[in-house]
Design a protein around this motif. Sequence first.
Motif, PDB file in Angstrom:
ATOM      1  N   HIS A  64      -0.735  -6.533  14.051  1.00  0.00           N
ATOM      2  CA  HIS A  64      -1.117  -7.879  14.173  1.00  0.00           C
ATOM      3  C   HIS A  64      -0.307  -8.520  13.077  1.00  0.00           C
ATOM      4  CE1 HIS A  64      -3.693 -11.196  14.801  1.00  0.00           C
ATOM      5  NE2 HIS A  64      -3.839 -11.316  13.667  1.00  0.00           N
ATOM      6  N   ALA A  65       0.214  -8.005  11.949  1.00  0.00           N
ATOM      7  CA  ALA A  65       0.855  -8.522  10.984  1.00  0.00           C
ATOM      8  C   ALA A  65       2.256  -8.693  11.315  1.00  0.00           C
ATOM      9  CB  ALA A  65       0.790  -7.554   9.523  1.00  0.00           C
ATOM     10  N   LYS A  97       7.753  -2.922  -0.869  1.00  0.00           N
ATOM     11  CA  LYS A  97       6.830  -2.188  -1.655  1.00  0.00           C
ATOM     12  C   LYS A  97       5.265  -2.225  -1.635  1.00  0.00           C
ATOM     13  CE  LYS A  97       8.824  -3.129  -5.597  1.00  0.00           C
ATOM     14  NZ  LYS A  97       9.512  -3.266  -6.953  1.00  0.00           N
ATOM     15  N   THR A  98       5.022  -3.611  -1.523  1.00  0.00           N
ATOM     16  CA  THR A  98       3.584  -3.821  -1.405  1.00  0.00           C
ATOM     17  C   THR A  98       2.695  -2.996  -0.179  1.00  0.00           C
ATOM     18  OG1 THR A  98       3.887  -5.893  -2.180  1.00  0.00           O
ATOM     19  CG2 THR A  98       1.866  -5.530  -1.203  1.00  0.00           C
ATOM     20  N   ALA A  99       3.387  -2.955   0.930  1.00  0.00           N
ATOM     21  CA  ALA A  99       2.716  -2.193   2.123  1.00  0.00           C
ATOM     22  C   ALA A  99       2.945  -0.489   1.757  1.00  0.00           C
ATOM     23  CB  ALA A  99       3.354  -2.605   3.491  1.00  0.00           C
ATOM     24  N   ALA A 100       3.752  -0.391   0.986  1.00  0.00           N
ATOM     25  CA  ALA A 100       4.261   0.885   0.912  1.00  0.00           C
ATOM     26  C   ALA A 100       3.051   1.375  -0.079  1.00  0.00           C
ATOM     27  CB  ALA A 100       5.444   1.227  -0.025  1.00  0.00           C
ATOM     28  N   PHE A 101       2.320   0.849  -1.085  1.00  0.00           N
ATOM     29  CA  PHE A 101       1.376   1.463  -1.719  1.00  0.00           C
ATOM     30  C   PHE A 101       0.147   1.029  -1.210  1.00  0.00           C
ATOM     31  CE2 PHE A 101       2.424  -2.258  -4.664  1.00  0.00           C
ATOM     32  CZ  PHE A 101       1.211  -2.997  -4.486  1.00  0.00           C
ATOM     33  N   LYS A 138      -4.645  -8.789   4.825  1.00  0.00           N
ATOM     34  CA  LYS A 138      -4.128  -8.812   6.364  1.00  0.00           C
ATOM     35  C   LYS A 138      -4.105  -7.496   6.893  1.00  0.00           C
ATOM     36  CE  LYS A 138       0.329  -9.718   6.182  1.00  0.00           C
ATOM     37  NZ  LYS A 138       1.604 -10.456   5.977  1.00  0.00           N
ATOM     38  N   LEU A 139      -3.734  -6.564   5.974  1.00  0.00           N
ATOM     39  CA  LEU A 139      -3.839  -4.996   6.591  1.00  0.00           C
ATOM     40  C   LEU A 139      -5.071  -4.507   6.579  1.00  0.00           C
ATOM     41  CD1 LEU A 139      -0.485  -4.050   5.053  1.00  0.00           C
ATOM     42  CD2 LEU A 139      -0.640  -4.718   7.226  1.00  0.00           C
ATOM     43  N   ALA A 140      -6.040  -4.983   6.113  1.00  0.00           N
ATOM     44  CA  ALA A 140      -7.379  -4.343   6.168  1.00  0.00           C
ATOM     45  C   ALA A 140      -7.998  -3.857   7.657  1.00  0.00           C
ATOM     46  CB  ALA A 140      -8.533  -5.075   5.672  1.00  0.00           C
ATOM     47  N   PRO A 141      -8.174  -2.549   7.652  1.00  0.00           N
ATOM     48  CA  PRO A 141      -8.556  -1.734   8.896  1.00  0.00           C
ATOM     49  C   PRO A 141      -9.930  -2.182   9.409  1.00  0.00           C
ATOM     50  CG  PRO A 141      -8.996  -0.182   7.182  1.00  0.00           C
ATOM     51  CD  PRO A 141      -8.017  -1.488   6.439  1.00  0.00           C
ATOM     52  N   SER A 142     -10.763  -2.942   8.206  1.00  0.00           N
ATOM     53  CA  SER A 142     -12.099  -3.356   9.056  1.00  0.00           C
ATOM     54  C   SER A 142     -12.569  -4.442   8.156  1.00  0.00           C
ATOM     55  CB  SER A 142     -13.084  -2.146   8.601  1.00  0.00           C
ATOM     56  OG  SER A 142     -14.640  -2.517   8.822  1.00  0.00           O
TER      57      SER A 142
END
Length: 466
Positions: A64-65, A97-101, A138-142
């Motif tokens: 979705h992102a 890097k943000t999504a990496a951690f 934005k990336l939260a799974p719930s």
Amino acid sequence: MESAAPAETEDTLGPTDFPTSGDDFDDAPPAAEREMPTIDFADEPPVPFADMKLINPLLEAIKHAGYKLSTPVQAAVIPRAMRGEDVIGQAQTGTGKTAAFLIPFLNRWRPHKTKGPIGLVMCPTRELALQVATEAEKLAPSSKFKTVAVYGGARMGRQLEGLTKGCDLVVGTPGRMLDHIRRGSMDLSHVRYVVLDEADRMLDIGFRPDIERILRNCPTRRQTLLMSATLPDAIKKLVNRYMVEPTHLNLSPSVLTVDKIQQSYMTVDEEKKFDLLLKVIEREKPRQCLIFVERKRWADNLYRKMRAHVRSVSVIHGDLPQGHREKIMAGFRDARLTYLIATDVAARGIDVSGISHVINYDLPTDIEAYVHRIGRTGRIGKDGVAISFSTPEQSGHLTEIEKTINKLITEDKIEGFEAYTSRRRTSRTADPGLQPLGSEPPADEPPAPPKKAVYGKPVRRYSTRL
């Protein structure tokens, strides 16, 4: 990737489900006795997120992102972090890097009954903290996953409300985190995942004592990630004291700057900088442009002059109220602002993919800051343009930047505009080895003025007028 995917259930699991990397940091051997394996990645190939064995809700959020393939940093960091390792990710800004951690933490998250937080991310600036918090949401799974951003310059009420209700992840600056710890509004006893983002800049700003106090308040059984563009000795001390057998993933290129960024400089007299800036804007017609100055007062002065000539311009620095800064950043991210004047510290949280140009109106005194500045354009592989204004007196400093990045910066000029008064000789023309390829060697210098002995010592005679 060899990491095992957790079960895709909505079972309530406590924070102890997170991997831990050691029992007691106090038992860590001295720095001289500890070995830190380093893995260099010349060109880590992109990996589809679908091949990383992530839980389905997280995969859906990633799709979705708009993310499909991982960046080299993400491909290197995510699988190792998912295995529970302490990781040092060394890479330039604008590499993902943000999504990496965040992804390893989000992949292991499940609803839990503790008040939280179970994850902690420390950032050098308010803007970067907000950016990381926004990415986490934005990336939260719930929808049950809650993030709270804490930082100075903003009212405590909203932050206190979020912490009181309970949260899973706290993102913020070390100073404000310490304020909440002292107030008793933030309990770190359940933290199992800690990230130091842009650690080198946090230490530059002077956050090391605060960082150490926060880490001492966290449980020793935790996983720790450190992201940094450079690894000075001060960071290595933090690593040896607060991380357990970390894996050092070096994704920094041998040349410090991004190859796709077109770099150039223009020699200009100080009093002609503003006129040159208007000429450059007229010629380049940037999609979005970040203009760097050295001091906050100079940023305000430049803003007052620019708004009389161009539209969609604003300024951001540490003296502005936090609410004002957030509005400015929102306008820049939404492309409602074309030009943003900024200082180095304020720009740490600016991650806008649409920036086509970076202009160094003032050359940075810190050479590493030059790399961070131009890294604001050319984000995640895109092309960008970086133009630096250099006075004739700064030619030596510009040469030091070239030596550090191991690259000659091309000289540029605005046709028909005399930006500076020609000098007889500068440090850039004094050494033929530093001339750009294809340029002519400097002409023979005129003979030096005659010297006259005074009290037996030869001196150059400039003037007889006091």
